[in-house]
Design an enzyme around this catalytic site. Structure first.
Site, PDB file in Angstrom:
ATOM      1  N   HIS A   1      51.648  -8.847   6.599  1.00 38.30           N
ATOM      2  CA  HIS A   1      51.458  -7.848   7.650  1.00 38.30           C
ATOM      3  C   HIS A   1      50.287  -6.916   7.353  1.00 38.30           C
ATOM      4  O   HIS A   1      49.816  -6.807   6.219  1.00 38.30           O
ATOM      5  CB  HIS A   1      52.740  -7.035   7.842  1.00 38.30           C
ATOM      6  CG  HIS A   1      53.085  -6.187   6.647  1.00 38.30           C
ATOM      7  ND1 HIS A   1      52.440  -5.000   6.361  1.00 38.30           N
ATOM      8  CD2 HIS A   1      53.997  -6.364   5.680  1.00 38.30           C
ATOM      9  CE1 HIS A   1      52.944  -4.481   5.267  1.00 38.30           C
ATOM     10  NE2 HIS A   1      53.891  -5.292   4.823  1.00 38.30           N
TER      11      HIS A   1
ATOM     12  N   GLU B   1      61.356  -8.220   3.485  1.00 38.77           N
ATOM     13  CA  GLU B   1      60.818  -7.830   2.182  1.00 38.77           C
ATOM     14  C   GLU B   1      61.965  -7.592   1.207  1.00 38.77           C
ATOM     15  O   GLU B   1      63.119  -7.411   1.600  1.00 38.77           O
ATOM     16  CB  GLU B   1      59.951  -6.576   2.336  1.00 38.77           C
ATOM     17  CG  GLU B   1      59.311  -6.064   1.051  1.00 38.77           C
ATOM     18  CD  GLU B   1      58.431  -7.058   0.307  1.00 38.77           C
ATOM     19  OE1 GLU B   1      58.949  -8.112  -0.151  1.00 38.77           O
ATOM     20  OE2 GLU B   1      57.230  -6.782   0.140  1.00 38.77           O
TER      21      GLU B   1
END
Length: 197
Positions: free
Chosen positions: A14, A85
């Protein structure tokens, strides 16, 4: 010899967030991209536009989803919770330097996080993703986060979870996992905005 699955798996970390700038561990805190992060993510669109992905998987967190959308692949993306994550537990929002004042030799890939995930738990999630993408007959794109993608790169080539420590990964970068004569291989790592045809 390992069975070759997709032609390639493109990993996209990202774009920039406020905490990636400050170096704070950002696991499950759902931060948006910065304006610069959005701008760079838009730059991924022309790089990925000429590629046909048989599957696009994305972390549920908004920084990954927004990167996927700005890169032009949001419409066909499937949310994949296994791409979240690392859960940093008590270390969420803290910098590595702050953590090391209490635990000087701490390494997330080896030690995990108190109140969060162990390396074994992250490895199990990543291994499920790898199994899923290897079953796809064609290229796959994955939008996710720094530490989980570093573990994915390590596990792709048969290294233990701790091997993720050897792979640095910047925001808004591309990595290509591939095959060499049926053996899992890394074609390129941490490339900023360009892929060879």
């Amino acid at each position: 010899m390992a069975k070759a699955g997709p032609a390639e798996v493109v990993l996209i970390r990202h774009g920039e967030t406020a905490w990636s700038l400050s170096g704070q561990h950002t696991g499950r805190t759902d931060l948006p991209l910065t304006e610069r992060g959005r701008e760079v993510a838009r730059g991924l669109a022309p790089v990925l536009a000429g590629r046909e992905f048989h599957q696009v998987l994305c972390s549920p967190l908004q920084r990954a989803r927004e990167t996927c959308e700005l890169a032009g692949l949001g419409a066909g993306a499937q949310i994949e919770p296994d791409l979240l994550e690392w859960d940093y537990g008590l270390y969420e929002g803290r910098t590595p330097a702050e953590v090391r004042t209490e635990t000087p030799d701490w390494l997330v890939f080896r030690d995990g996080c108190p109140g969060g995930e162990s390396p074994q738990a992250v490895s199990a999630r990543v291994d499920r993703v790898i199994e899923r993408v290897r079953a796809v007959d064609g290229p796959v794109a994955l939008f996710a986060h720094g530490h989980v993608l570093r573990v994915l790169g390590a596990r792709w080539i048969g290294l233990p979870t701790a091997g993720g420590a050897h792979f640095l990964l910047d925001t808004s970068t591309l990595t290509v996992l591939s095959w060499y004569r049926g053996v899992p291989a890394i074609r390129c790592w941490n490339a900023p905005l360009t892929l060879s045809p």
